[in-house]
Design a protein around this motif. Structure first.
Motif, PDB file in Angstrom:
ATOM      1  N   ARG A  16      -6.654   7.603  -0.019  1.00 28.30           N
ATOM      2  CA  ARG A  16      -6.205   8.877   0.543  1.00 28.30           C
ATOM      3  C   ARG A  16      -6.806   9.127   1.914  1.00 28.30           C
TER       4      ARG A  16
ATOM      5  N   LEU B 256       1.092   4.551  -2.767  1.00 30.50           N
ATOM      6  CA  LEU B 256       0.435   5.792  -2.348  1.00 30.50           C
ATOM      7  C   LEU B 256       0.672   6.987  -3.276  1.00 30.50           C
TER       8      LEU B 256
ATOM      9  N   ARG C 115      -6.568  -3.811  -8.648  1.00 26.62           N
ATOM     10  CA  ARG C 115      -5.740  -4.471  -7.636  1.00 26.62           C
ATOM     11  C   ARG C 115      -4.661  -5.358  -8.237  1.00 26.62           C
TER      12      ARG C 115
ATOM     13  N   TRP D 114       0.846  -1.212   0.000  1.00 26.51           N
ATOM     14  CA  TRP D 114       0.000   0.000   0.000  1.00 26.51           C
ATOM     15  C   TRP D 114       0.870   1.247   0.000  1.00 26.51           C
TER      16      TRP D 114
ATOM     17  N   LEU E  78      -1.582   6.648  -6.113  1.00 23.01           N
ATOM     18  CA  LEU E  78      -2.987   6.816  -5.746  1.00 23.01           C
ATOM     19  C   LEU E  78      -3.302   8.283  -5.451  1.00 23.01           C
ATOM     20  N   ALA E  79      -2.296   9.019  -4.978  1.00 22.41           N
ATOM     21  CA  ALA E  79      -2.518  10.433  -4.687  1.00 22.41           C
ATOM     22  C   ALA E  79      -2.768  11.214  -5.971  1.00 22.41           C
ATOM     23  N   ARG E  80      -2.209  10.730  -7.084  1.00 25.04           N
ATOM     24  CA  ARG E  80      -2.366  11.453  -8.343  1.00 25.04           C
ATOM     25  C   ARG E  80      -3.572  10.981  -9.144  1.00 25.04           C
ATOM     26  N   ALA E  81      -4.001   9.723  -8.925  1.00 28.40           N
ATOM     27  CA  ALA E  81      -5.041   9.129  -9.763  1.00 28.40           C
ATOM     28  C   ALA E  81      -6.369   9.859  -9.570  1.00 28.40           C
ATOM     29  N   PHE E  82      -7.269   9.707 -10.544  1.00 27.73           N
ATOM     30  CA  PHE E  82      -8.590  10.312 -10.434  1.00 27.73           C
ATOM     31  C   PHE E  82      -9.318   9.703  -9.232  1.00 27.73           C
ATOM     32  N   SER E  83      -9.912  10.586  -8.404  1.00 22.87           N
ATOM     33  CA  SER E  83     -10.434  10.177  -7.094  1.00 22.87           C
ATOM     34  C   SER E  83     -11.357   8.970  -7.129  1.00 22.87           C
ATOM     35  N   LEU E  84     -12.345   9.006  -8.015  1.00 20.83           N
ATOM     36  CA  LEU E  84     -13.379   7.978  -7.924  1.00 20.83           C
ATOM     37  C   LEU E  84     -13.262   6.916  -9.012  1.00 20.83           C
ATOM     38  N   SER E  85     -12.067   6.798  -9.596  1.00 18.55           N
ATOM     39  CA  SER E  85     -11.864   5.680 -10.509  1.00 18.55           C
ATOM     40  C   SER E  85     -11.717   4.399  -9.695  1.00 18.55           C
ATOM     41  N   LEU E  86     -11.935   3.262 -10.327  1.00 10.88           N
ATOM     42  CA  LEU E  86     -11.775   2.008  -9.587  1.00 10.88           C
ATOM     43  C   LEU E  86     -10.318   1.559  -9.640  1.00 10.88           C
ATOM     44  N   ARG E  87      -9.791   1.147  -8.494  1.00  2.88           N
ATOM     45  CA  ARG E  87      -8.404   0.686  -8.459  1.00  2.88           C
ATOM     46  C   ARG E  87      -8.299  -0.692  -9.103  1.00  2.88           C
TER      47      ARG E  87
ATOM     48  N   ALA F 186     -12.067   0.673  -2.888  1.00  3.55           N
ATOM     49  CA  ALA F 186     -11.758   0.372  -4.293  1.00  3.55           C
ATOM     50  C   ALA F 186     -11.393   1.612  -5.099  1.00  3.55           C
TER      51      ALA F 186
END
Lengths: 501, 324
Positions: free
Chosen positions: B198, A355, A369, A351, A358-367, B192
């Motif tokens: 964050r 990070l 895994r 994780w 993830l800090a740069r990625a679009f907020s509500l896109s699906l990760r 997800a």
């Protein structure tokens, strides 16, 4: 035959987590003598002071007070024997008044209550000695740093010590305050107090002290009267160890276009900094601890509000206004305090590695895994971080934690790496890996800014070293002129080596 | 999956799953239900259990926002006040042309979200401590409500509220349906999406989060906004179930929302937890409340019993693990 020392250490050794910090160190503080203790950052000075004052127990050897051997000296014994320490890190309680701070721990009592009148009288006497004329009731938090340092010294004097240990007392004092202190120490010496004086300012030491002990990597390299010693000799005794094999071969890289250029950068303690950072180079930031190195990195990284006359970052004008902006400009920062600033200890290794992405990625896109797992595995393999990545980061050793703190930025492919003491508290093997990584990044055309308290590291790894003192860059030393002596001399202002930056 | 990855990310063993707090809390709920059905006939009837879950939806909705805020390292003490604002405010904005009540509901939810945003702005930019900020907000809202609504209860009737309060599509109470959908969305957002990561980063170490490039102020505002929104939803649901709103209607749900979060294993210190735990946590709370009402005691004693039971449950299902 010299008189029995008031306080002495006999062959003391101490190690932390298998790292030997002191090896058979002996030192003897005589009454009526000011004894200088010199050494680089991490040479073991603070550890020695802590042993002398009973805050730490040595693994081997003993402490002697007036010729009496103490095997398990504790702070209370030391206090009772009249040993007082003025710490480098200010240990004052900012909300309490000057008088309370001076008297705390030894408050005069009457009928079981604090005798404020007695406290005021005695605190005033101690303050007069150090030239403090502030109101006794002033909260210490309202005083500037230099005055607080004087309060700290007054607190030590309040106890009428027979041994006074001063750990870099002048680092935050003005010239006038230094004069007051010098005169005071001379008076105390004449009265027969034994004084241990630690300072990085060599001219001060030469003027004030009669005897000097030099520590290097936890070993005493000199213990002699100061008469007849040159400042340059002392510098040589403090540095110059053989660590060349740790470092990768230095090869200049072809690509040396500037990627960052700032002039007149000011922020916090920083004053008017001009610097240029080039692709393909490792630019070292040297100097004594706390001369503004961290503020410099943080203001380049947009984490501290800063102003500059002109600034150009990766062809963009202006300083980055935020960390996110700096990231977008291709900067990455690896903090010195990885536990507090670099990593999320309670979260998994994998994780942590993800990070910054993830800090740069679009907020509500699906990760994704499975993609994250592939990437984390590749990073861990590349940085030789072993084992299960679902473990919490705090389960790792310091060296491996540092590797995580470095590895997490690589997916962002930063053009400029700002590294704050990346090898602090890291084992030798990891150091070697980190050094190799830095040179490899430089050869790939990245710019590395390496702030380090470890002078050999700067000498062997860097293309240039900017030396900082009191918030300014006082010298920029090119590869050809780089030596530990040159850096230490510039850091202490013994012989300013000025070259064009 | 390549062999290296199996070492890096070993499969979670089923045994480890049973030690997880959400599962543990769920098992406690089941145990309490089974135990209570033996002691009290009728407790285990389908209708009664469904009623319990319906009550759980109210606490559970409020606990959604609280979970986000607590994981992000804060706390929202204005949840009760926002619930009241929404339950009292929705009837006030009922307009003639708005026959279904949807418009009033939307305005109410928007207002609740704005209150949450204000909380977030205060915490992020004024650097007010979350407790102070949200407590001050709660006091402010209570004053406002007294001015607007006075002391009297306001009843509301609209098709939407009626549906929320009493409809049972396919046998499932509408409130539970809303709760289920909201739960799925929050679990997705939390676990997800980058946003969820964050939130965890912020709560575990906000300084490290900032230096890793996380937009801490925006994330802070977002979690309080979510809390405002779900508290607003809770208020509407309560209004639908009660038929009227009055000042103080949301008060009991402040402690319940926090207790549900903590019972579900989310760390009150922030940085770790899951809404999956708050769901059984909410049901457990209403179950206890229900059991206490059965005990023939004065309201004072019931309250004392409720407080003690929450404390006891927390002691059983694991105290905060020491860290740092």
């Amino acid at each position: 035959m010299t008189p029995a020392p008031t306080l002495a250490a006999r062959g003391v050794s101490k190690s932390f987590f298998g790292n030997a910090v002191l090896r058979e160190v002996s030192i003897a503080l005589q009454p009526g003598r000011i004894h200088a203790l010199l050494g680089e950052n991490g040479a073991g000075k603070s550890t020695l002071i802590n042993i002398l004052s009973g805050a730490l127990l040595p693994d081997a050897g003993a402490v002697e007070i007036d010729g009496r051997v103490f095997r398990g000296l504790n702070p209370r014994d030391a206090h009772r024997a009249g040993i007082a320490v003025v710490q480098q890190e200010l240990g004052l309680t900012t909300q309490l008044s000057i008088a309370e701070n001076i008297g705390i721990g030894a408050l005069p009592r009457r009928y079981g209550l604090i005798d404020y009148r007695g406290l005021a009288r005695r605190a005033r006497a101690a303050m007069d000695l150090v030239g403090l004329n502030e109101d006794l009731a002033t909260p210490v938090g309202d005083l500037p740093l230099g005055r607080r340092q004087m309060v700290e010294i007054a607190r030590a004097l309040f106890r009428e010590p027979r041994v006074l240990i001063l750990d870099e007392p002048t680092s935050s004092l003005s010239a006038h305050e230094v004069e007051t202190l010098t005169a005071l120490l001379d008076r105390l010496r004449a009265k027969g107090t034994a004084i241990l004086y630690i300072s990085h300012r060599l001219n001060e030491v030469m003027r004030l002290c009669q005897h000097v002990t030099v520590l290097k990597d936890g070993v005493v390299t000199a213990d002699r009267p100061i008469e007849g010693v040159e400042a340059a000799d002392l510098v040589r005794l403090m540095v110059g160890r053989d660590t060349g094999h740790l470092f990768p071969a230095w090869t200049p890289s072809a690509d040396r276009d500037p990627i960052i250029q700032v002039s007149g950068l000011s922020s916090g303690v920083l004053r008017d900094i001009d610097m240029s950072i080039r692709r393909g180079e490792v630019l070292g930031i040297g100097g004594l601890v706390g001369q503004g190195q961290e503020d410099l990195l943080l203001s380049l990284y947009g984490a501290l509000p800063a102003s500059a006359r002109t600034a150009e970052f990766n062809r963009q004008r202006n300083l980055p206004a935020s960390v996110r902006r700096a990231n977008a400009l291709g900067l990455a920062y690896v903090p010195a305090d990885r536990k507090r600033e670099g990593l999320h200890l309670i979260h998994a290794i994998g994780w942590n590695l993800m990070l910054p992405s993830l800090a740069r990625a679009f907020s509500l896109s699906l990760r994704d895994r499975s993609k994250e797992r592939v990437l984390a595995t590749a990073l861990a393999d590349r940085f030789a971080i072993k084992g299960d990545l679902t473990r919490q980061v705090r389960a790792l050793s310091g060296g491996n934690q540092q590797k995580v703190a470095l590895a997490k930025w690589t997916p962002a492919e930063p053009q400029v790496w700002l590294l704050n003491d990346p090898t602090r508290g890291v084992d030798v093997e990891t150091k070697r890996e980190i050094y190799a990584l830095l040179r490899r990044l430089a050869s790939e055309g990245k710019a590395i800014v390496l702030s380090s308290s470890d002078t050999p590291e700067l000498v062997h790894l860097c293309d240039r070293v900017a030396v900082m003192r009191e918030g300014r860059i006082v010298a920029t030393i090119e590869r050809e002129a780089l030596s530990e002596g040159a850096i230490v001399a510039a850091a202490m202002g013994a012989d300013p080596l000025r070259t064009a930056a | 999956m390549n062999p290296g990855e199996a070492v890096r990310f070993p499969k979670v063993r089923p045994r480890a799953l049973f030690a997880s707090r959400p599962v543990l809390t769920f098992l406690i709920v089941v145990a309490v239900w089974i135990g209570a059905s033996f002691v009290k006939p009728g407790f285990g009837a389908f209708g009664h259990l469904r009623y319990l879950v319906e009550l759980g939806a109210v606490v559970g909705l409020a606990a959604i926002g609280q979970t986000f805020v607590v994981i992000a390292g804060g706390i929202d003490l204005s949840v009760g006040a926002i619930i009241t604002v929404s339950a009292v405010g929705a009837p006030l904005v009922a307009l003639a042309f708005d026959e279904s009540g949807a418009f009033a509901a939307l305005i109410t939810l928007a207002a609740a979200t704005v209150i949450g945003v204000l909380n977030g702005l205060g915490v992020a930019f004024l650097r007010a401590h979350p407790m102070i900020m949200t407590l001050a907000m709660a006091t402010f809202l209570q004053g406002l409500l007294i001015l607007l609504a006075g002391g009297s209860a306001i009843s509301a009737q609209s098709p939407l509220l009626e549906w929320l309060g009493s409809a049972r599509p396919g046998g499932v109470p509408a409130g539970v349906l809303v709760w289920a959908i909201a739960s799925v969305l929050s679990l997705l957002a939390l676990h997800a999406t980058p946003f969820g990561a964050r939130v965890f980063a912020l709560g575990a170490n906000s300084l490290a989060a900032t230096l890793s490039g996380v937009n801490v102020p925006a994330t802070t505002v977002a979690v309080y906004a979510i809390s405002g929104l779900t508290a607003g939803m809770t208020g509407l649901l309560l209004l639908g179930m009660n038929g009227q709103g009055y000042v103080g209607i949301g008060d009991p749900y402040l402690l319940s929302s926090i207790a549900a979060v903590v019972l579900g294993g989310t760390s009150i210190l922030g940085g770790s937890g899951t809404y999956a735990g708050s769901i059984p946590g909410a049901v457990l709370l209403v179950t206890i409340t229900g059991l206490i009402t059965v005990v023939n005691a004065s309201p004072g004693w019931r309250s004392i019993l409720f407080g003690s039971l929450i404390l006891a449950l927390l002691l059983i299902s694991g105290r905060e693990a020491r860290r740092r």
